[in-house]
Design an enzyme around this catalytic site. Structure first.
Site, PDB file in Angstrom:
ATOM      1  CG  ASN A 146     -20.106  82.147 -16.871  1.00  0.00           C
ATOM      2  OD1 ASN A 146     -19.580  83.257 -16.821  1.00  0.00           O
ATOM      3  ND2 ASN A 146     -21.233  81.874 -16.247  1.00  0.00           N
ATOM      4  N   GLY A 220     -18.762  86.755 -10.627  1.00  0.00           N
ATOM      5  CA  GLY A 220     -17.877  85.610 -10.409  1.00  0.00           C
ATOM      6  C   GLY A 220     -18.388  84.788  -9.253  1.00  0.00           C
ATOM      7  CB  SER A 221     -16.806  82.155  -7.281  1.00  0.00           C
ATOM      8  OG  SER A 221     -15.658  82.832  -6.841  1.00  0.00           O
ATOM      9  CB  THR A 222     -20.427  83.114  -3.404  1.00  0.00           C
ATOM     10  OG1 THR A 222     -21.611  83.133  -4.218  1.00  0.00           O
ATOM     11  CG2 THR A 222     -20.764  83.672  -2.037  1.00  0.00           C
ATOM     12  CB  ALA A 223     -15.132  82.019  -2.680  1.00  0.00           C
ATOM     13  CB  THR A 224     -13.846  85.833  -6.102  1.00  0.00           C
ATOM     14  OG1 THR A 224     -13.243  84.560  -6.327  1.00  0.00           O
ATOM     15  CG2 THR A 224     -12.867  86.906  -6.498  1.00  0.00           C
ATOM     16  N   GLY A 225     -16.374  87.115  -4.538  1.00  0.00           N
ATOM     17  CA  GLY A 225     -17.252  88.267  -4.291  1.00  0.00           C
ATOM     18  C   GLY A 225     -17.109  88.795  -2.866  1.00  0.00           C
ATOM     19  CD  GLU A 449     -24.186  93.270 -13.743  1.00  0.00           C
ATOM     20  OE1 GLU A 449     -24.271  92.076 -14.045  1.00  0.00           O
ATOM     21  OE2 GLU A 449     -23.200  93.972 -13.984  1.00  0.00           O
TER      22      GLU A 449
HETATM   23  P1  NAD Z   1     -13.961  83.736  -9.950  1.00  0.00           P
HETATM   24  O1  NAD Z   1     -14.605  84.350  -8.775  1.00  0.00           O
HETATM   25  O2  NAD Z   1     -12.900  82.722  -9.728  1.00  0.00           O
HETATM   26  O3  NAD Z   1     -13.287  84.831 -10.889  1.00  0.00           O
HETATM   27  C1  NAD Z   1     -14.025  85.916 -11.417  1.00  0.00           C
HETATM   28  C2  NAD Z   1     -13.079  87.065 -11.700  1.00  0.00           C
HETATM   29  O4  NAD Z   1     -12.543  87.557 -10.470  1.00  0.00           O
HETATM   30  C3  NAD Z   1     -11.892  86.731 -12.582  1.00  0.00           C
HETATM   31  O5  NAD Z   1     -11.683  87.807 -13.487  1.00  0.00           O
HETATM   32  C4  NAD Z   1     -10.742  86.653 -11.586  1.00  0.00           C
HETATM   33  O6  NAD Z   1      -9.468  86.919 -12.154  1.00  0.00           O
HETATM   34  C5  NAD Z   1     -11.126  87.733 -10.600  1.00  0.00           C
HETATM   35  N1  NAD Z   1     -10.528  87.614  -9.265  1.00  0.00           N
HETATM   36  C6  NAD Z   1      -9.942  86.548  -8.697  1.00  0.00           C
HETATM   37  N2  NAD Z   1      -9.551  86.856  -7.422  1.00  0.00           N
HETATM   38  C7  NAD Z   1      -9.912  88.134  -7.203  1.00  0.00           C
HETATM   39  C8  NAD Z   1      -9.816  89.017  -6.084  1.00  0.00           C
HETATM   40  N3  NAD Z   1      -9.268  88.626  -4.920  1.00  0.00           N
HETATM   41  N4  NAD Z   1     -10.306  90.268  -6.197  1.00  0.00           N
HETATM   42  C9  NAD Z   1     -10.889  90.681  -7.346  1.00  0.00           C
HETATM   43  N5  NAD Z   1     -11.014  89.884  -8.447  1.00  0.00           N
HETATM   44  C10 NAD Z   1     -10.531  88.629  -8.372  1.00  0.00           C
HETATM   45  O7  NAD Z   1     -15.177  83.150 -10.810  1.00  0.00           O
HETATM   46  P2  NAD Z   1     -15.106  82.233 -12.093  1.00  0.00           P
HETATM   47  O8  NAD Z   1     -14.646  80.887 -11.641  1.00  0.00           O
HETATM   48  O9  NAD Z   1     -14.353  82.952 -13.161  1.00  0.00           O
HETATM   49  O10 NAD Z   1     -16.657  82.172 -12.530  1.00  0.00           O
HETATM   50  C11 NAD Z   1     -17.544  81.194 -12.096  1.00  0.00           C
HETATM   51  C12 NAD Z   1     -18.448  81.747 -11.007  1.00  0.00           C
HETATM   52  O11 NAD Z   1     -19.091  82.940 -11.459  1.00  0.00           O
HETATM   53  C13 NAD Z   1     -19.596  80.811 -10.639  1.00  0.00           C
HETATM   54  O12 NAD Z   1     -19.747  80.751  -9.234  1.00  0.00           O
HETATM   55  C14 NAD Z   1     -20.819  81.466 -11.251  1.00  0.00           C
HETATM   56  O13 NAD Z   1     -22.043  81.136 -10.658  1.00  0.00           O
HETATM   57  C15 NAD Z   1     -20.485  82.906 -11.129  1.00  0.00           C
HETATM   58  N6  NAD Z   1     -21.258  83.690 -12.089  1.00  0.00           N
HETATM   59  C16 NAD Z   1     -22.255  84.494 -11.627  1.00  0.00           C
HETATM   60  C17 NAD Z   1     -23.039  85.216 -12.519  1.00  0.00           C
HETATM   61  C18 NAD Z   1     -24.142  86.106 -12.030  1.00  0.00           C
HETATM   62  O14 NAD Z   1     -24.605  86.943 -12.797  1.00  0.00           O
HETATM   63  N7  NAD Z   1     -24.583  85.999 -10.807  1.00  0.00           N
HETATM   64  C19 NAD Z   1     -22.786  85.129 -13.882  1.00  0.00           C
HETATM   65  C20 NAD Z   1     -21.760  84.304 -14.324  1.00  0.00           C
HETATM   66  C21 NAD Z   1     -20.990  83.600 -13.412  1.00  0.00           C
END
Ligand code: NAD
Length: 474
Positions: A146, A220-225, A449
């Protein structure tokens, strides 16, 4: 526009083992190829970062700052190229893309100027205790699609200024601006200090689990986090997680409906709603509801949804097909169970365009209210009692941001204090600043951060506790 991109490993710009398409979400057409790294290349990048780290850490912070400032200057010289490439791969309107790049340059310079001096914790009776901070080693940056540039530099700058080195991995659908930054870095930074590898979502676990990675900074997303956190457990790695959100906007009863509607609309629809701290649900007093809806409907209908490279576009496409399908399904579900307040027009052509949409009459457990939509659609809910709305705003597994809007600033700040999230803005939105810590509560994240708190996360606190033998009684 540039279409030839390379990975950055050990100071060299290199091809991947294969390439994959990067699609412009405004046309659904591939416009460039991204090099894909193998696992062996990831290992090479980590090894290069490890080898480069001691010499980088041995430089003074002022010397490292000079390198980072050179990188910021190089970005500035190519500001427009970065902006156009960002619009092409991400979809956001060009003015918003230029703003992201400007903010990224500012962020590098601001963080590069920060320092973590030794703290004297005691200095009395011959006992001197200081806390000083040492770099962690090699850090991984994993970023989403994003805000691919500003989220990356918000990790790179604190990592490098504190004497660490980095391996970065962008999201597969928006890798090119990261690779353009890598190209600049190849000419400016010592070999191995900053490395970039690209993947199609398969290298993340390998990177987070790599034994030579000391810290993972993930957005990234909470699920991946959750997966990142689990994978870091084995090596007790440091992690910073910036995850999803479902931020509430609480409109108090003393704000004019027109003012509130404008602020809430902008907070919900900027970047086509794809902002972690976008307004994702709005609560307005029942008595204000009709007027608020009439005002937000005007703004929604005035949206110009189009290719972000077209002048006048205010809302670009959603970034990728998966998100497009997810948001459309949420809108269909919400339209079926709620009341459509307003919907913009959208172009009748290829592209992941979603018309900004505002929906009322939903229950608190409707998916559009309870989950993170991450797209240009906003539910508007009513309340009659301030205690009730605070409880509903907090009734979420997320706790990233939030806003409170009120003419009586102190009253609004009192409400803000009771929202369980990392940040609450009062009468403003998105005031993210590299000098001010940014973090999530609950499942929106872990660690900080930005600001001194963010810088500290790239360091190990080290206590030196000394006594003076000459001061001891004989
Ligand atoms: P995502 O979690 O699908 O992917 C994020 C990154 O993680 C990508 O580079 C992806 O290739 C990588 N990834 C995928 N699987 C992985 C794994 N098993 N281990 C390590 N890395 C892996 O997220 P997205 O769909 O790209 O982004 C959207 C999400 O990000 C939304 O939920 C949004 O709220 C969140 N977001 C949070 C913030 C914040 O600062 N809190 C900022 C921007 C976006």
């Amino acid at each position: 526009m540039k279409t030839d991109f390379k990975l950055l490993i050990d100071g060299k710009l290199v091809d991947g083992v294969s390439t994959f398409d990067v699609v412009n979400p405004a046309t659904e057409e591939s416009f460039a190829q991204c090099p894909r790294a193998s696992e062996a290349m990831l290992d090479e990048a980590v090894a290069a970062a490890k080898a480069a780290q001691p010499a980088w850490a041995a430089l003074s912070a002022d010397e490292r700052q000079a390198y980072l400032n050179k990188l910021a200057d190089a970005m500035e010289a190519r500001h427009e190229e970065f902006g156009r490439l960002l619009t092409a791969e991400q979809g956001k309107p060009l003015d918003q893309a230029m703003y992201e790049i400007g903010g990224s340059i500012y962020t590098i310079r601001a963080i590069a100027a920060m320092r973590l001096p030794d703290q004297t914790m005691r200095d009395e009776g011959g006992n001197t205790i200081i806390e000083h901070r040492t770099p962690l080693g090699v850090c991984a940056a994993i970023t989403p699609w994003n805000f691919p540039v500003i989220l990356l530099v918000g990790k790179m700058a604190p990592c490098l200024i504190t004497g660490n080195t980095m391996v970065a991995k962008p999201a597969p659908t928006t890798p090119l601006t990261t690779l353009l930054l890598a190209e600049l870095a190849a000419d400016i930074l010592p070999a191995g200090v900053f490395n970039v590898v690209c993947d199609q979502n398969e290298l993340g676990p390998k990177l987070t689990g790599h034994p030579d990675i000391a810290k993972v900074s993930f957005t990234g997303s909470t699920a991946t986090g959750k997966k990142v956190m689990a994978s870091a457990a084995e090596g007790v790695k440091r992690v910073t997680l910036e995850l999803g959100g479902n931020d509430a906007a609480i409109v108090l009863d003393d704000v004019p409906a027109k003012v509130a509607a404008e602020k809430v609309y902008n907070g919900a629809m900027a970047n086509a709603g794809q902002i972690c701290v976008a307004i994702k649900r709005a609560y307005v007093p029942t008595a204000m509801y009709d007027e608020f809806c009439a005002e937000i409907a005007k703004l929604t209908k005035a949206a110009v949804v189009d290719d972000g490279s077209k002048q006048g576009a205010t809302v670009g496409p959603v970034q990728n097909k998966m998100q497009y399908d997810k948001v459309l399904a949420m809108i269909e579900d919400a339209k079926a169970s709620g009341t459509l307040i307003a919907e913009a027009a959208k172009p009748d052509k290829a592209g992941y365009f979603i018309a900004p949409t505002v929906i009322g009459g939903l229950s608190d457990d409707a998916p559009l209210v309870a989950e993170e939509q991450f797209g240009p659609v906003l539910p508007v809910l009513t309340y009659d009692d301030i205690e009730d709305v605070i409880q509903r705003a907090n009734d979420s597994p997320f706790g990233l941001g939030g806003t409170v809007w009120g003419m009586d600033q102190l009253r609004a700040m009192d409400v803000a204090r009771r929202i369980n999230s990392g940040t609450v803005w009062v009468n403003q939105h998105l005031a993210i600043d590299p000098n001010i810590p940014f973090r999530g509560s609950k499942q929106s994240g872990l660690g900080s951060e930005h600001g001194t708190a963010g810088l500290m996360e790239y360091t190990q606190a080290h206590i030196i506790n000394a006594v003076n033998l000459e001061a001891e009684p004989a």
